[in-house]
Design a protein around this motif. Structure first.
Motif, PDB file in Angstrom:
ATOM      1  N   ILE A  21      44.807  47.233  28.288  1.00  0.00           N
ATOM      2  CA  ILE A  21      45.229  46.731  29.599  1.00  0.00           C
ATOM      3  C   ILE A  21      44.095  46.871  30.609  1.00  0.00           C
ATOM      4  N   SER A  22      43.400  48.003  30.611  1.00  0.00           N
ATOM      5  CA  SER A  22      42.284  48.200  31.529  1.00  0.00           C
ATOM      6  C   SER A  22      41.165  47.206  31.262  1.00  0.00           C
ATOM      7  N   ASP A  23      40.937  46.905  29.991  1.00  0.00           N
ATOM      8  CA  ASP A  23      39.883  45.962  29.641  1.00  0.00           C
ATOM      9  C   ASP A  23      40.244  44.551  30.110  1.00  0.00           C
ATOM     10  N   VAL A  24      41.502  44.170  29.976  1.00  0.00           N
ATOM     11  CA  VAL A  24      41.945  42.854  30.416  1.00  0.00           C
ATOM     12  C   VAL A  24      41.807  42.729  31.939  1.00  0.00           C
ATOM     13  N   GLU A  25      42.105  43.812  32.645  1.00  0.00           N
ATOM     14  CA  GLU A  25      42.007  43.790  34.100  1.00  0.00           C
ATOM     15  C   GLU A  25      40.568  43.881  34.591  1.00  0.00           C
ATOM     16  N   GLY A  26      39.624  44.174  33.697  1.00  0.00           N
ATOM     17  CA  GLY A  26      38.221  44.235  34.071  1.00  0.00           C
ATOM     18  C   GLY A  26      37.724  45.608  34.467  1.00  0.00           C
ATOM     19  N   ASP A  27      38.516  46.629  34.276  1.00  0.00           N
ATOM     20  CA  ASP A  27      38.119  47.994  34.616  1.00  0.00           C
ATOM     21  C   ASP A  27      37.473  48.634  33.386  1.00  0.00           C
ATOM     22  N   SER A  31      38.710  51.636  30.900  1.00  0.00           N
ATOM     23  CA  SER A  31      38.890  51.281  29.500  1.00  0.00           C
ATOM     24  C   SER A  31      38.161  52.258  28.587  1.00  0.00           C
TER      25      SER A  31
END
Length: 48
Positions: A21-27, A31
């Protein structure tokens, strides 16, 4: 003893899901932290 393994395995999966989820949000920092925690919980599930 087996309950301890199940709990740590579930926590590892939760951390890895949070990493996705963090990777999808760009964080990427979040991540990376979540991936590290997922690996730690996954490894300790069967070693301790």
């Amino acid at each position: 003893m087996m309950c301890h393994t199940y709990i740590r395995s579930i926590l590892a999966l939760i951390w890895l899901a949070a990493a996705i989820i963090s990777d999808v949000e760009g964080d990427l920092a979040g991540s990376g932290l979540c991936i590290l925690m997922g690996i730690v919980f996954g490894c300790t599930a069967y070693t301790f």
